[in-house]
Motif scaffolding. Structure first.
Motif, PDB file in Angstrom:
ATOM      1  N   THR A   4       0.198  -1.418  -7.274  1.00  0.00           N
ATOM      2  CA  THR A   4       1.133  -0.809  -6.336  1.00  0.00           C
ATOM      3  C   THR A   4       1.497  -1.855  -5.281  1.00  0.00           C
ATOM      4  O   THR A   4       0.847  -2.899  -5.186  1.00  0.00           O
ATOM      5  N   PRO A   5       2.511  -1.588  -4.460  1.00  0.00           N
ATOM      6  CA  PRO A   5       2.875  -2.538  -3.403  1.00  0.00           C
ATOM      7  C   PRO A   5       1.894  -2.555  -2.239  1.00  0.00           C
ATOM      8  O   PRO A   5       2.056  -3.360  -1.320  1.00  0.00           O
ATOM      9  N   PHE A   6       0.895  -1.677  -2.270  1.00  0.00           N
ATOM     10  CA  PHE A   6      -0.017  -1.547  -1.148  1.00  0.00           C
ATOM     11  C   PHE A   6      -1.298  -2.328  -1.399  1.00  0.00           C
ATOM     12  O   PHE A   6      -1.588  -2.729  -2.533  1.00  0.00           O
ATOM     13  N   GLY A   7      -2.071  -2.544  -0.326  1.00  0.00           N
ATOM     14  CA  GLY A   7      -3.287  -3.333  -0.455  1.00  0.00           C
ATOM     15  C   GLY A   7      -4.356  -2.923   0.524  1.00  0.00           C
ATOM     16  O   GLY A   7      -4.331  -1.819   1.089  1.00  0.00           O
ATOM     17  N   ALA A   8      -5.295  -3.843   0.778  1.00  0.00           N
ATOM     18  CA  ALA A   8      -6.474  -3.541   1.579  1.00  0.00           C
ATOM     19  C   ALA A   8      -6.147  -3.166   3.014  1.00  0.00           C
ATOM     20  O   ALA A   8      -6.876  -2.395   3.643  1.00  0.00           O
ATOM     21  N   THR A   9      -5.055  -3.697   3.560  1.00  0.00           N
ATOM     22  CA  THR A   9      -4.724  -3.412   4.958  1.00  0.00           C
ATOM     23  C   THR A   9      -3.720  -2.275   5.111  1.00  0.00           C
ATOM     24  O   THR A   9      -3.382  -1.904   6.239  1.00  0.00           O
ATOM     25  N   ALA A  13      -0.855   6.389   6.174  1.00  0.00           N
ATOM     26  CA  ALA A  13       0.533   6.686   6.529  1.00  0.00           C
ATOM     27  C   ALA A  13       1.498   5.774   5.795  1.00  0.00           C
ATOM     28  O   ALA A  13       2.576   6.212   5.364  1.00  0.00           O
ATOM     29  N   ASP A  14       1.133   4.512   5.621  1.00  0.00           N
ATOM     30  CA  ASP A  14       1.975   3.580   4.868  1.00  0.00           C
ATOM     31  C   ASP A  14       2.195   4.075   3.446  1.00  0.00           C
ATOM     32  O   ASP A  14       3.321   4.072   2.917  1.00  0.00           O
ATOM     33  N   VAL A  15       1.113   4.513   2.835  1.00  0.00           N
ATOM     34  CA  VAL A  15       1.154   4.893   1.420  1.00  0.00           C
ATOM     35  C   VAL A  15       2.038   6.111   1.181  1.00  0.00           C
ATOM     36  O   VAL A  15       2.725   6.209   0.152  1.00  0.00           O
ATOM     37  N   LEU A  16       2.034   7.048   2.131  1.00  0.00           N
ATOM     38  CA  LEU A  16       2.810   8.278   1.940  1.00  0.00           C
ATOM     39  C   LEU A  16       4.118   8.282   2.717  1.00  0.00           C
ATOM     40  O   LEU A  16       4.785   9.326   2.800  1.00  0.00           O
ATOM     41  N   ALA A  17       4.515   7.162   3.274  1.00  0.00           N
ATOM     42  CA  ALA A  17       5.792   7.101   3.994  1.00  0.00           C
ATOM     43  C   ALA A  17       6.932   7.478   3.051  1.00  0.00           C
ATOM     44  O   ALA A  17       7.087   6.896   1.969  1.00  0.00           O
ATOM     45  N   LEU A 252      -3.830   8.192  -4.494  1.00  0.00           N
ATOM     46  CA  LEU A 252      -4.157   8.951  -5.702  1.00  0.00           C
ATOM     47  C   LEU A 252      -3.847  10.432  -5.553  1.00  0.00           C
ATOM     48  O   LEU A 252      -3.540  11.108  -6.532  1.00  0.00           O
ATOM     49  N   ALA A 253      -3.893  10.935  -4.325  1.00  0.00           N
ATOM     50  CA  ALA A 253      -3.644  12.358  -4.088  1.00  0.00           C
ATOM     51  C   ALA A 253      -2.175  12.712  -4.099  1.00  0.00           C
ATOM     52  O   ALA A 253      -1.806  13.814  -4.537  1.00  0.00           O
ATOM     53  N   GLY A 254      -1.314  11.806  -3.607  1.00  0.00           N
ATOM     54  CA  GLY A 254       0.066  12.223  -3.394  1.00  0.00           C
ATOM     55  C   GLY A 254       1.178  11.279  -3.764  1.00  0.00           C
ATOM     56  O   GLY A 254       2.347  11.689  -3.792  1.00  0.00           O
ATOM     57  N   SER A 255       0.867  10.032  -4.060  1.00  0.00           N
ATOM     58  CA  SER A 255       1.949   9.085  -4.299  1.00  0.00           C
ATOM     59  C   SER A 255       2.557   9.242  -5.694  1.00  0.00           C
ATOM     60  O   SER A 255       1.834   9.338  -6.687  1.00  0.00           O
ATOM     61  N   PRO A 256       3.889   9.220  -5.790  1.00  0.00           N
ATOM     62  CA  PRO A 256       4.524   9.241  -7.110  1.00  0.00           C
ATOM     63  C   PRO A 256       4.266   7.970  -7.912  1.00  0.00           C
ATOM     64  O   PRO A 256       4.478   7.954  -9.133  1.00  0.00           O
ATOM     65  N   LEU A 257       3.784   6.922  -7.270  1.00  0.00           N
ATOM     66  CA  LEU A 257       3.519   5.659  -7.969  1.00  0.00           C
ATOM     67  C   LEU A 257       2.411   5.794  -9.007  1.00  0.00           C
ATOM     68  O   LEU A 257       2.338   4.986  -9.940  1.00  0.00           O
ATOM     69  N   VAL A 258       1.540   6.799  -8.845  1.00  0.00           N
ATOM     70  CA  VAL A 258       0.439   6.974  -9.795  1.00  0.00           C
ATOM     71  C   VAL A 258       0.525   8.322 -10.517  1.00  0.00           C
ATOM     72  O   VAL A 258      -0.480   8.810 -11.049  1.00  0.00           O
ATOM     73  N   ALA A 259       1.691   8.909 -10.554  1.00  0.00           N
ATOM     74  CA  ALA A 259       1.872  10.163 -11.290  1.00  0.00           C
ATOM     75  C   ALA A 259       1.492   9.963 -12.758  1.00  0.00           C
ATOM     76  O   ALA A 259       1.928   9.001 -13.401  1.00  0.00           O
ATOM     77  N   GLY A 263      -8.210   9.042 -15.154  1.00  0.00           N
ATOM     78  CA  GLY A 263      -9.421   8.450 -15.693  1.00  0.00           C
ATOM     79  C   GLY A 263      -9.667   7.029 -15.240  1.00  0.00           C
ATOM     80  O   GLY A 263     -10.418   6.294 -15.891  1.00  0.00           O
ATOM     81  N   ARG A 264      -9.094   6.634 -14.104  1.00  0.00           N
ATOM     82  CA  ARG A 264      -9.207   5.244 -13.632  1.00  0.00           C
ATOM     83  C   ARG A 264     -10.018   5.170 -12.335  1.00  0.00           C
ATOM     84  O   ARG A 264     -10.300   6.173 -11.691  1.00  0.00           O
ATOM     85  N   TYR A 265     -10.341   3.936 -11.955  1.00  0.00           N
ATOM     86  CA  TYR A 265     -11.065   3.647 -10.715  1.00  0.00           C
ATOM     87  C   TYR A 265     -10.245   2.647  -9.915  1.00  0.00           C
ATOM     88  O   TYR A 265      -9.850   1.595 -10.429  1.00  0.00           O
ATOM     89  N   PHE A 266      -9.996   2.988  -8.651  1.00  0.00           N
ATOM     90  CA  PHE A 266      -9.133   2.180  -7.799  1.00  0.00           C
ATOM     91  C   PHE A 266      -9.895   1.644  -6.590  1.00  0.00           C
ATOM     92  O   PHE A 266     -10.876   2.230  -6.143  1.00  0.00           O
ATOM     93  N   GLU A 267      -9.404   0.542  -6.047  1.00  0.00           N
ATOM     94  CA  GLU A 267      -9.826   0.054  -4.737  1.00  0.00           C
ATOM     95  C   GLU A 267      -8.676  -0.747  -4.142  1.00  0.00           C
ATOM     96  O   GLU A 267      -7.884  -1.361  -4.870  1.00  0.00           O
ATOM     97  N   ASP A 268      -8.543  -0.689  -2.838  1.00  0.00           N
ATOM     98  CA  ASP A 268      -7.448  -1.372  -2.140  1.00  0.00           C
ATOM     99  C   ASP A 268      -6.089  -1.017  -2.736  1.00  0.00           C
ATOM    100  O   ASP A 268      -5.201  -1.868  -2.872  1.00  0.00           O
ATOM    101  N   CYS A 269      -5.928   0.245  -3.130  1.00  0.00           N
ATOM    102  CA  CYS A 269      -4.661   0.789  -3.646  1.00  0.00           C
ATOM    103  C   CYS A 269      -4.223   0.171  -4.969  1.00  0.00           C
ATOM    104  O   CYS A 269      -3.045   0.235  -5.335  1.00  0.00           O
ATOM    105  N   GLN A 270      -5.151  -0.424  -5.695  1.00  0.00           N
ATOM    106  CA  GLN A 270      -4.882  -0.975  -7.019  1.00  0.00           C
ATOM    107  C   GLN A 270      -5.968  -0.499  -7.978  1.00  0.00           C
ATOM    108  O   GLN A 270      -7.097  -0.221  -7.557  1.00  0.00           O
ATOM    109  N   GLU A 271      -5.647  -0.450  -9.263  1.00  0.00           N
ATOM    110  CA  GLU A 271      -6.707  -0.204 -10.225  1.00  0.00           C
ATOM    111  C   GLU A 271      -7.659  -1.394 -10.212  1.00  0.00           C
ATOM    112  O   GLU A 271      -7.235  -2.546 -10.226  1.00  0.00           O
ATOM    113  N   ALA A 272      -8.948  -1.117 -10.152  1.00  0.00           N
ATOM    114  CA  ALA A 272      -9.949  -2.177 -10.043  1.00  0.00           C
ATOM    115  C   ALA A 272     -10.233  -2.807 -11.393  1.00  0.00           C
ATOM    116  O   ALA A 272     -10.183  -2.148 -12.437  1.00  0.00           O
TER     117      ALA A 272
END
Length: 305
Positions: A4-9, A13-17, A252-259, A263-272
């Motif tokens: 995704t375009p998002f990361g550790a920082t 609010a950024d993610v669901l803007a 993971l709860a609300g973004s259309p980017l991961v619709a 069955g995955r595991y994520f960290e820092d807004c990316q699949e790990a």
């Protein structure tokens, strides 16, 4: 690998803007403290109707009042008490679109529930398992529900010991117990993704990162006694504030980017990627093991019956 375009920082609010969650109903366990508050804030800010499922109702009501959203509710839930979980499930009506299994405890001394279950496994995994299975019909009724299981990098400290889940025979180690419970969080998502795919339910797990201010670490004591994942001098995992710590949860709860992702595991807004020894990142292979996930589901069903 999902990126995704998002990361550790990035913050919640950024993610669901710009994301519109009006008409969607969510439950966030542990929604009155730490990253739970920021998860509630972001979901409600995007229009979702959010129930804070909390042990301390007064604290939940205080947080709801401070957040000031009209679409917040508070309900009692003690994950270590299966009767409390059953009461929450019985009190729920209608579809449920988002279940964020956020509440947790860490590194407690050896404590047991009234059923004799080790408290970290009981709270972090078994209570959430009973909650998710109890709410299965509500999740299925939504048609496109999402389960978000908040795990931890601490899962790399231990897999699930099926021969002695409750530390009845092996010496108790608070970090091994925590690691086991956090591996169980990932395995729950793996098996739910498989079992409930036909219901349109997706399930994913995540590592929120190391959070600077949270009640989760209240049992740690001297940080020198903690594993390397809590070493403030470590450079492979950065510290986050609560808004940053909630970002992967709300992704993971609300973004259309991961619709449809499940069955995955994520960290820092990316699949790990896979965990590498000596690095406090990534997902351990045993946490994604399909056979272990299916076995844990069966065992958990027996323990929570």
């Amino acid at each position: 690998m999902i990126t995704t375009p998002f990361g550790a920082t990035s913050t919640a609010a950024d993610v669901l803007a710009g994301v519109d969650l009006r008409g969607r109903r969510a439950v966030v366990t542990g929604g009155s403290s730490g990253i739970g508050v920021e998860t509630v804030r972001a979901l409600a800010g995007a229009g979702a109707q959010v129930t804070l499922a909390v042990r301390d109702v007064a604290a939940g009501q205080r947080v709801a009042g401070e957040l000031g959203h009209p679409n917040l509710a508070v309900a009692p839930l003690d994950l270590a008490d299966l009767a409390s979980v059953a009461a929450f499930v019985a009190g729920w009506s209608g579809p449920l679109h988002i279940l964020v299994d956020n509440a947790g405890i860490m590194a407690t001394p050896l404590l047991r529930t009234t059923r004799g279950y080790e408290l970290q496994l009981a709270t972090n995994h078994l209570g959430h398992f009973a909650l998710a299975t109890g709410l299965h019909r509500a999740l299925a009724a939504a048609g496109d529900a999402r389960i978000v299981s908040v795990s931890s990098v601490g899962h790399v400290n231990a897999g699930v010991d099926f021969d002695d889940l409750q530390f009845d025979r092996r010496p108790y180690d608070k970090w091994v117990a925590y690691g086991q419970s956090k591996t169980a969080n990932v395995l729950l998502a793996v098996e739910a993704a498989k079992r409930w795919a036909a219901d349109g339910i997706t399930a994913n797990a995540l590592n929120p990162g190391r959070i600077t201010t949270t009640n989760l670490g209240r049992h740690i004591g001297d940080i020198g006694s903690a594993p390397a994942s809590f070493d403030p001098a470590s450079t492979d995992v950065s510290w986050k504030d609560t808004a940053q710590g909630a970002a992967t949860s709300v992704l993971l709860a609300g973004s259309p980017l991961v619709a449809g992702v499940t069955g995955r595991y994520f960290e820092d807004c990316q699949e790990a990627g896979p965990h590498r020894p000596g690095v406090r990142r990534g997902v351990a292979g045993y946490a994604l093991d399909q056979e272990a996930a299916a076995r844990l589901w069966r065992v958990s069903a027996d323990l929570t019956a």
